[in-house]
Design a protein around this motif. Structure first.
Motif, PDB file in Angstrom:
ATOM      1  N   LYS A 106       0.833  -1.200   0.000  1.00  0.00           N
ATOM      2  CA  LYS A 106       0.000   0.000   0.000  1.00  0.00           C
ATOM      3  C   LYS A 106       0.871   1.255   0.000  1.00  0.00           C
ATOM      4  O   LYS A 106       0.579   2.221  -0.709  1.00  0.00           O
ATOM      5  CB  LYS A 106      -0.959   0.013   1.183  1.00  0.00           C
ATOM      6  CG  LYS A 106      -1.891   1.213   1.144  1.00  0.00           C
ATOM      7  CD  LYS A 106      -2.815   1.240   2.334  1.00  0.00           C
ATOM      8  CE  LYS A 106      -3.577   2.532   2.415  1.00  0.00           C
ATOM      9  NZ  LYS A 106      -2.748   3.745   2.420  1.00  0.00           N
ATOM     10  N   ASP A 110       0.629   4.084  -2.758  1.00  0.00           N
ATOM     11  CA  ASP A 110       0.309   5.464  -2.383  1.00  0.00           C
ATOM     12  C   ASP A 110       1.376   6.433  -2.879  1.00  0.00           C
ATOM     13  O   ASP A 110       1.056   7.496  -3.421  1.00  0.00           O
ATOM     14  CB  ASP A 110       0.178   5.601  -0.866  1.00  0.00           C
ATOM     15  CG  ASP A 110      -1.070   4.967  -0.296  1.00  0.00           C
ATOM     16  OD1 ASP A 110      -1.966   4.556  -1.065  1.00  0.00           O
ATOM     17  OD2 ASP A 110      -1.152   4.864   0.946  1.00  0.00           O
ATOM     18  N   ALA A 143      -6.229   6.704  -2.540  1.00  0.00           N
ATOM     19  CA  ALA A 143      -4.864   7.098  -2.172  1.00  0.00           C
ATOM     20  C   ALA A 143      -4.701   8.609  -2.259  1.00  0.00           C
ATOM     21  O   ALA A 143      -4.163   9.245  -1.334  1.00  0.00           O
ATOM     22  CB  ALA A 143      -3.851   6.399  -3.077  1.00  0.00           C
ATOM     23  N   SER A 146      -6.953  10.440   0.518  1.00  0.00           N
ATOM     24  CA  SER A 146      -6.488  10.226   1.895  1.00  0.00           C
ATOM     25  C   SER A 146      -5.176  10.960   2.145  1.00  0.00           C
ATOM     26  O   SER A 146      -4.919  11.413   3.255  1.00  0.00           O
ATOM     27  CB  SER A 146      -6.358   8.738   2.216  1.00  0.00           C
ATOM     28  OG  SER A 146      -5.360   8.121   1.446  1.00  0.00           O
ATOM     29  N   HIS A 147      -4.379  11.134   1.113  1.00  0.00           N
ATOM     30  CA  HIS A 147      -3.096  11.836   1.277  1.00  0.00           C
ATOM     31  C   HIS A 147      -3.264  13.357   1.285  1.00  0.00           C
ATOM     32  O   HIS A 147      -2.667  14.045   2.111  1.00  0.00           O
ATOM     33  CB  HIS A 147      -2.131  11.426   0.164  1.00  0.00           C
ATOM     34  CG  HIS A 147      -0.803  12.089   0.256  1.00  0.00           C
ATOM     35  ND1 HIS A 147       0.176  11.662   1.118  1.00  0.00           N
ATOM     36  CD2 HIS A 147      -0.284  13.171  -0.400  1.00  0.00           C
ATOM     37  CE1 HIS A 147       1.246  12.438   0.988  1.00  0.00           C
ATOM     38  NE2 HIS A 147       0.980  13.356   0.067  1.00  0.00           N
ATOM     39  N   SER A 154      -9.581   7.974   6.785  1.00  0.00           N
ATOM     40  CA  SER A 154      -8.570   7.011   6.356  1.00  0.00           C
ATOM     41  C   SER A 154      -8.754   6.696   4.871  1.00  0.00           C
ATOM     42  O   SER A 154      -9.757   7.047   4.253  1.00  0.00           O
ATOM     43  CB  SER A 154      -8.684   5.725   7.173  1.00  0.00           C
ATOM     44  OG  SER A 154      -9.783   4.946   6.723  1.00  0.00           O
ATOM     45  N   TYR A 155      -7.818   5.976   4.347  1.00  0.00           N
ATOM     46  CA  TYR A 155      -7.848   5.501   2.965  1.00  0.00           C
ATOM     47  C   TYR A 155      -9.191   4.852   2.648  1.00  0.00           C
ATOM     48  O   TYR A 155      -9.820   5.162   1.637  1.00  0.00           O
ATOM     49  CB  TYR A 155      -6.681   4.510   2.804  1.00  0.00           C
ATOM     50  CG  TYR A 155      -6.604   3.779   1.500  1.00  0.00           C
ATOM     51  CD1 TYR A 155      -5.981   4.349   0.398  1.00  0.00           C
ATOM     52  CD2 TYR A 155      -7.098   2.491   1.378  1.00  0.00           C
ATOM     53  CE1 TYR A 155      -5.872   3.664  -0.798  1.00  0.00           C
ATOM     54  CE2 TYR A 155      -6.991   1.791   0.174  1.00  0.00           C
ATOM     55  CZ  TYR A 155      -6.382   2.391  -0.899  1.00  0.00           C
ATOM     56  OH  TYR A 155      -6.283   1.704  -2.075  1.00  0.00           O
TER      57      TYR A 155
END
Length: 185
Positions: A106, A110, A143, A146-147, A154-155
């Protein structure tokens, strides 16, 4: 079928996938998608076919690096098929964060997606594109949001189904990308 279909699986849309894309096109018609001149897609045919349905008159531009996760040995297989696979069980028990055998973790996924999206969005903003349209994969969307969202989700909280997505307002200030608004569509 609920199979893991990732970056190494360049499969066309199924009949039900094509119908879902056409239904989404009808649902999104009030948003003016038929008038869009350019849409960004991945190198995988399923995003290109979805874009054909959603944005029938748009030029498609392929963006590298935003393909779905590489599921390695799990590609093309379902959870039911792998119920007794020790590697699969270990991956699921890690909340799917570990590396898929022969594929990505992951964290690797990401990093790849977020770097590619940041390059793309910086270039789009700096060249004066006021609206960009992107047809990508669920994991890619998760991804990215969430970033860059800056919130506590969360993701997995950013999960979208097939032919679902988000409208996002992004700014570039102090050298960083910022998401100002997120609306599920």
């Amino acid at each position: 079928l609920k199979r893991y279909v990732g970056s190494r699986d360049d499969e066309p849309l199924s009949d039900s996938g094509r119908e879902l894309a056409l239904e989404a096109a009808r649902r999104f018609a009030p948003l003016g998608f038929a008038d869009v001149k350019r849409v960004y897609v991945t190198r995988l045919v399923r995003t290109q076919q979805t874009a054909d349905a959603l944005f029938p008159h748009a030029e498609q531009v392929v963006l590298d690096g935003i393909e779905e996760m590489d599921f390695g040995a799990f590609s093309g297989r379902s959870a039911d098929e792998m119920a007794d696979d020790d590697d699969y069980r270990a991956w699921v028990d890690s909340w799917c964060t570990g590396a898929c055998p022969g594929g990505e973790s992951k964290a690797q996924f990401d990093t790849r997606v977020c770097a590619a999206m940041e390059r793309f969005l910086r270039k789009a903003i700096e060249s004066g594109e006021h609206a960009v349209y992107l047809v990508a994969h669920g994991g890619t969307i998760m991804a990215f949001l969430s970033h860059f969202s800056g919130d506590e989700r969360s993701y997995y909280d950013w999960h979208v189904g097939n032919c679902e997505g988000y409208r996002v307002t992004i700014t570039l200030s102090d050298g960083s990308l910022h998401i100002a608004d997120v609306e599920r569509i």
